[in-house]
Design a protein around this motif. Structure first.
Motif, PDB file in Angstrom:
ATOM      1  N   GLU A 208       0.810  -1.214   0.000  1.00  0.00           N
ATOM      2  CA  GLU A 208       0.000   0.000   0.000  1.00  0.00           C
ATOM      3  C   GLU A 208       0.847   1.269   0.000  1.00  0.00           C
ATOM      4  OE1 GLU A 208      -2.854  -0.080   3.171  1.00  0.00           O
ATOM      5  OE2 GLU A 208      -3.262  -2.212   2.884  1.00  0.00           O
ATOM      6  N   LEU A 209       2.118   1.155   0.390  1.00  0.00           N
ATOM      7  CA  LEU A 209       3.001   2.310   0.505  1.00  0.00           C
ATOM      8  C   LEU A 209       4.200   2.173  -0.419  1.00  0.00           C
ATOM      9  CD1 LEU A 209       3.222   2.559   4.415  1.00  0.00           C
ATOM     10  CD2 LEU A 209       1.570   3.698   2.917  1.00  0.00           C
ATOM     11  N   ASP A 210       4.780   3.325  -0.768  1.00  0.00           N
ATOM     12  CA  ASP A 210       6.050   3.331  -1.485  1.00  0.00           C
ATOM     13  C   ASP A 210       7.217   3.309  -0.494  1.00  0.00           C
ATOM     14  OD1 ASP A 210       4.821   3.634  -4.089  1.00  0.00           O
ATOM     15  OD2 ASP A 210       4.381   5.704  -3.508  1.00  0.00           O
ATOM     16  N   PHE A 211       7.045   4.009   0.629  1.00  0.00           N
ATOM     17  CA  PHE A 211       8.054   4.055   1.689  1.00  0.00           C
ATOM     18  C   PHE A 211       7.382   3.784   3.034  1.00  0.00           C
ATOM     19  CE2 PHE A 211       9.721   6.816  -1.596  1.00  0.00           C
ATOM     20  CZ  PHE A 211      11.107   6.660  -1.556  1.00  0.00           C
ATOM     21  N   ALA A 212       8.113   3.108   3.924  1.00  0.00           N
ATOM     22  CA  ALA A 212       7.681   2.954   5.311  1.00  0.00           C
ATOM     23  C   ALA A 212       8.764   3.537   6.203  1.00  0.00           C
ATOM     24  CB  ALA A 212       7.448   1.485   5.663  1.00  0.00           C
ATOM     25  N   ASP A 213       8.434   4.589   6.949  1.00  0.00           N
ATOM     26  CA  ASP A 213       9.374   5.170   7.896  1.00  0.00           C
ATOM     27  C   ASP A 213       9.324   4.396   9.204  1.00  0.00           C
ATOM     28  OD1 ASP A 213       9.987   7.130   6.044  1.00  0.00           O
ATOM     29  OD2 ASP A 213       8.586   8.594   6.890  1.00  0.00           O
ATOM     30  N   ALA A 214      10.468   4.263   9.856  1.00  0.00           N
ATOM     31  CA  ALA A 214      10.508   3.490  11.100  1.00  0.00           C
ATOM     32  C   ALA A 214      11.582   4.037  12.028  1.00  0.00           C
ATOM     33  CB  ALA A 214      10.770   2.017  10.811  1.00  0.00           C
ATOM     34  N   SER A 215      11.267   4.068  13.303  1.00  0.00           N
ATOM     35  CA  SER A 215      12.251   4.487  14.299  1.00  0.00           C
ATOM     36  C   SER A 215      12.879   3.274  14.973  1.00  0.00           C
ATOM     37  CB  SER A 215      11.608   5.414  15.340  1.00  0.00           C
ATOM     38  OG  SER A 215      10.500   4.787  15.959  1.00  0.00           O
ATOM     39  N   ARG A 216      12.738   2.127  14.327  1.00  0.00           N
ATOM     40  CA  ARG A 216      13.420   0.902  14.769  1.00  0.00           C
ATOM     41  C   ARG A 216      13.568   0.006  13.549  1.00  0.00           C
ATOM     42  NH1 ARG A 216       9.568  -3.060  13.204  1.00  0.00           N
ATOM     43  NH2 ARG A 216       7.515  -2.597  14.071  1.00  0.00           N
ATOM     44  N   PRO A 217      14.499  -0.946  13.570  1.00  0.00           N
ATOM     45  CA  PRO A 217      14.677  -1.819  12.404  1.00  0.00           C
ATOM     46  C   PRO A 217      13.456  -2.707  12.183  1.00  0.00           C
ATOM     47  CG  PRO A 217      16.548  -1.958  13.913  1.00  0.00           C
ATOM     48  CD  PRO A 217      15.471  -1.235  14.641  1.00  0.00           C
ATOM     49  N   ILE A 218      13.259  -3.129  10.962  1.00  0.00           N
ATOM     50  CA  ILE A 218      12.188  -4.061  10.645  1.00  0.00           C
ATOM     51  C   ILE A 218      12.399  -5.355  11.429  1.00  0.00           C
ATOM     52  CG2 ILE A 218      13.401  -4.991   8.625  1.00  0.00           C
ATOM     53  CD1 ILE A 218      10.635  -5.199   7.267  1.00  0.00           C
ATOM     54  N   LYS A 219      11.309  -5.925  11.937  1.00  0.00           N
ATOM     55  CA  LYS A 219      11.404  -7.123  12.782  1.00  0.00           C
ATOM     56  C   LYS A 219      11.438  -8.399  11.947  1.00  0.00           C
ATOM     57  CE  LYS A 219       9.004  -5.194  16.799  1.00  0.00           C
ATOM     58  NZ  LYS A 219       7.840  -5.353  17.710  1.00  0.00           N
ATOM     59  N   ALA A 220      11.917  -9.471  12.580  1.00  0.00           N
ATOM     60  CA  ALA A 220      12.016 -10.762  11.892  1.00  0.00           C
ATOM     61  C   ALA A 220      10.660 -11.222  11.372  1.00  0.00           C
ATOM     62  CB  ALA A 220      12.610 -11.810  12.832  1.00  0.00           C
ATOM     63  N   GLU A 221       9.611 -11.020  12.160  1.00  0.00           N
ATOM     64  CA  GLU A 221       8.290 -11.465  11.730  1.00  0.00           C
ATOM     65  C   GLU A 221       7.776 -10.631  10.555  1.00  0.00           C
ATOM     66  OE1 GLU A 221       7.544  -9.373  15.819  1.00  0.00           O
ATOM     67  OE2 GLU A 221       9.119 -10.559  14.852  1.00  0.00           O
ATOM     68  N   GLU A 222       8.182  -9.370  10.503  1.00  0.00           N
ATOM     69  CA  GLU A 222       7.787  -8.523   9.384  1.00  0.00           C
ATOM     70  C   GLU A 222       8.542  -8.908   8.113  1.00  0.00           C
ATOM     71  OE1 GLU A 222       6.700  -4.602  12.126  1.00  0.00           O
ATOM     72  OE2 GLU A 222       8.745  -4.961  11.426  1.00  0.00           O
TER      73      GLU A 222
ATOM     74  N   PRO B 170       4.714   7.375  24.164  1.00  0.00           N
ATOM     75  CA  PRO B 170       3.983   6.961  22.964  1.00  0.00           C
ATOM     76  C   PRO B 170       3.489   5.527  23.094  1.00  0.00           C
ATOM     77  CG  PRO B 170       6.329   6.921  22.554  1.00  0.00           C
ATOM     78  CD  PRO B 170       6.155   7.512  23.917  1.00  0.00           C
ATOM     79  N   ASN B 171       2.435   5.188  22.391  1.00  0.00           N
ATOM     80  CA  ASN B 171       1.868   3.844  22.523  1.00  0.00           C
ATOM     81  C   ASN B 171       2.589   2.814  21.653  1.00  0.00           C
ATOM     82  OD1 ASN B 171       0.833   4.073  19.893  1.00  0.00           O
ATOM     83  ND2 ASN B 171      -1.205   4.663  20.589  1.00  0.00           N
ATOM     84  N   GLU B 172       2.055   1.594  21.654  1.00  0.00           N
ATOM     85  CA  GLU B 172       2.725   0.449  21.025  1.00  0.00           C
ATOM     86  C   GLU B 172       2.824   0.539  19.508  1.00  0.00           C
ATOM     87  OE1 GLU B 172       0.273   0.396  23.184  1.00  0.00           O
ATOM     88  OE2 GLU B 172       0.625  -1.029  24.818  1.00  0.00           O
ATOM     89  N   ASN B 173       2.109   1.474  18.886  1.00  0.00           N
ATOM     90  CA  ASN B 173       2.217   1.643  17.436  1.00  0.00           C
ATOM     91  C   ASN B 173       3.558   2.237  17.024  1.00  0.00           C
ATOM     92  OD1 ASN B 173      -0.312   0.652  16.672  1.00  0.00           O
ATOM     93  ND2 ASN B 173      -1.313   2.611  17.058  1.00  0.00           N
ATOM     94  N   HIS B 174       4.261   2.823  17.984  1.00  0.00           N
ATOM     95  CA  HIS B 174       5.450   3.596  17.674  1.00  0.00           C
ATOM     96  C   HIS B 174       6.744   2.824  17.945  1.00  0.00           C
ATOM     97  CE1 HIS B 174       3.340   7.387  16.916  1.00  0.00           C
ATOM     98  NE2 HIS B 174       2.517   7.013  17.872  1.00  0.00           N
ATOM     99  N   GLY B 175       7.693   2.998  17.049  1.00  0.00           N
ATOM    100  CA  GLY B 175       9.006   2.393  17.238  1.00  0.00           C
ATOM    101  C   GLY B 175       9.710   2.947  18.459  1.00  0.00           C
ATOM    102  N   THR B 176       9.374   4.176  18.841  1.00  0.00           N
ATOM    103  CA  THR B 176       9.976   4.772  20.035  1.00  0.00           C
ATOM    104  C   THR B 176       9.585   3.989  21.278  1.00  0.00           C
ATOM    105  OG1 THR B 176       9.993   6.964  19.019  1.00  0.00           O
ATOM    106  CG2 THR B 176      10.113   6.881  21.418  1.00  0.00           C
ATOM    107  N   TYR B 177       8.329   3.569  21.341  1.00  0.00           N
ATOM    108  CA  TYR B 177       7.895   2.724  22.462  1.00  0.00           C
ATOM    109  C   TYR B 177       8.672   1.421  22.469  1.00  0.00           C
ATOM    110  CZ  TYR B 177       5.092  -0.670  25.047  1.00  0.00           C
ATOM    111  OH  TYR B 177       4.702  -1.677  25.909  1.00  0.00           O
TER     112      TYR B 177
END
Length: 363
Positions: free
Chosen positions: A124-138, A216-223
Motif C-alpha cells: 500500500e506504501l512506497d516508503f515505510a518510515d521506522a524508528s526501529r529496524p524491521i522485525k524478523a516477523e515482518e 507513545p503507545n505500542e504503534n510507535h518504534g519509540t515505544y
C-alpha cells in the motif's frame, strides 16, 4: 458536450494555465528558491502546485517527460510510519514538491512504525518510515509475498535520534538523573508495589508527589526501543499513560509539573519552549541530548538509535517519481536532519545507498 466533460476540460485548462504561470514566475525571479514551511504541523504533506493536473494522474503515476530541458514528473508518492521520523520526512517532502517536482504529490503519514509496516508489507506504501529496524516477523511476512529484504525492499538509515526524557518547565528538581533512575522509575514494582511512584521515592530530597508517567503507545518504534532495548522488556508501570500523538504528549507534560515522558529528540527540540529535557548521567556526568551528543561513539550514545525508511524497490522501478524522490531523500537527509532534531550519518553511507538506487535502473 456533457456537463461533466465541460467541467473536466475547464479543470484541465486551469491546470495548464497554473503551470504556465508558475514557470513564468520562476523565470522572472531568476531561479530563486521558494521558501519552505514547517512540515511538522501536517498529518499528510502535499502542495497544490500541481493540483490542476490531478485529474490527469493515474494511481500508478505518469512517465517522465522532458520539458524546457528539465525532467518533469507527475504522480504520487505514498509514505507512512514513524511519528518520530515524520518531521524529517515531511521537511524533505515539502522541499521536493516546492523546489524540485511541483507536479508530484508526496503524502507523508505518521501512524507509527508498526502501523506503517502493516500497510507497507501488502504494497500500500512506497516508503515505510521506522524508528526501529524491521522485525524478523515482518521480514517473514514480506517473504510470504515473494519480497526479499535487500532486493525487493531496500533499507536506508536516514539519521540518528536520541530518546529524550522531558519534564514540565516548573520541575526544578529532576533536571538531571542517572540512566538507572530514569529507566527504573518506569519499571513496574521497581519503586512502589502499586506503581504510584513519588519523586521522593527516586531521591528523598525530591517532592513527595506522585509522578505522572507518559509515553507513545505500542504503534510507535519509540515505544519499542524504550520497552525492548532500554527496559529489556520489563513491564512498564501500570500507571503509565500511552498516547498515539506526540503533540498530545507535549500538551500533557506542559500542563503538569509532575509529568515525565519519553520521545525522540526532534519533538523536544520543536517544543523546547514548553518542555525541559532531562540531562542523563550514563556514568561520566550528566549529558544533555543535542545534535553534538547524539550518535554512535558520542556522549549520548546509550540512548541513541538510527531511524529508517524502507523503499519498495518494485514501485521505484515502475514509478519514476518514487525513484526520483528516493534519490532526493538521500541527497537532502544530511541537511534537513539537523533542522529537524536529528544527527546525520557519515556522507559515505548516503553514497552507498545511492549506489543501490543506481542498481535498480540497470537491465
Amino acid at each position: 458536450m456533457t456537463k461533466g466533460a465541460k467541467t473536466a476540460k475547464i479543470a484541465k485548462t486551469a491546470g495548464v494555465l497554473l503551470l504556465a504561470c508558475m514557470l513564468c514566475l520562476a523565470a522572472a525571479c531568476g531561479g530563486q528558491q521558494a521558501g519552505g514551511g514547517d512540515g511538522q504541523a501536517q498529518a499528510a504533506v502535499r502542495t497544490d502546485a500541481g493540483a490542476g493536473a490531478e485529474s490527469a494522474r493515474e494511481a500508478g503515476g505518469e512517465q517522465a517527460n522532458e520539458q524546457a530541458g528539465e525532467r518533469k514528473l507527475e504522480g504520487t508518492v505514498i509514505i507512512d510510519g514513524s511519528g518520530t521520523v515524520y518531521p524529517l520526512m515531511a521537511r524533505i517532502a515539502e522541499s521536493y514538491m516546492i523546489e524540485e517536482q511541483p507536479g508530484v504529490s508526496v503524502q507523508v503519514g505518521r501512524a507509527g512504525s508498526s502501523a506503517g509496516f502493516k500497510k507497507f508489507i501488502p504494497g500500500e506504501l512506497d516508503f515505510a518510515d521506522a524508528s526501529r529496524p524491521i522485525k524478523a516477523e515482518e521480514i517473514a511476512q514480506l517473504e510470504e509475498r515473494g519480497l526479499k529484504l535487500g532486493e525487493d525492499v531496500l533499507e536506508f538509515k536516514l539519521a540518528y535520534d536520541g530518546l529524550t526524557m522531558v519534564i514540565n518547565k516548573e520541575n526544578t528538581w529532576a533536571v538531571e538523573m542517572t540512566a538507572e533512575e530514569v529507566l527504573g522509575m518506569y519499571v513496574s514494582g521497581q519503586y512502589a508495589a502499586d506503581d504510584r511512584v513519588k519523586w521522593s521515592d527516586i531521591r528523598p530530597e525530591w517532592p513527595a508527589e506522585e509522578i505522572k508517567f507518559f509515553g507513545p503507545n505500542e504503534n510507535h518504534g519509540t515505544y519499542e526501543f524504550f520497552f525492548e532495548t532500554l527496559l529489556g522488556k520489563r513491564d512498564l508501570v501500570t500507571t503509565v499513560n500511552l498516547q498515539q500523538e506526540y503533540s498530545t504528549l507535549v500538551d500533557l507534560v506542559s500542563k503538569d509539573k509532575n509529568a515525565i515522558a519519553f520521545f525522540g529528540y526532534g519533538y523536544y527540540a520543536a517544543n523546547a519552549d514548553k518542555l525541559n529535557a532531562v540531562k542523563i548521567d550514563f556514568g561520566n556526568g550528566p549529558v544533555a541530548p543535542s545534535e553534538e551528543t547524539i550518535g554512535e561513539g558520542l556522549a549520548y550514545e546509550a540512548f541513541t538509535r538510527p531511524v529508517f525508511t524502507y523503499l519498495n524497490a518494485g514501485h521505484a522501478k515502475e514509478k519514476p517519481q518514487v525513484l526520483d524522490f528516493a534519490y532526493y531523500v538521500l541527497e537532502k537527509a544530511p541537511q534537513f536532519a539537523g533542522e529537524t532534531g536529528f544527527a546525520p550519518l557519515a556522507a559515505s553511507k548516503y553514497d552507498e545507498y545511492k549506489a543501490q538506487l543506481d542498481a535498480l535502473q540497470r537491465p
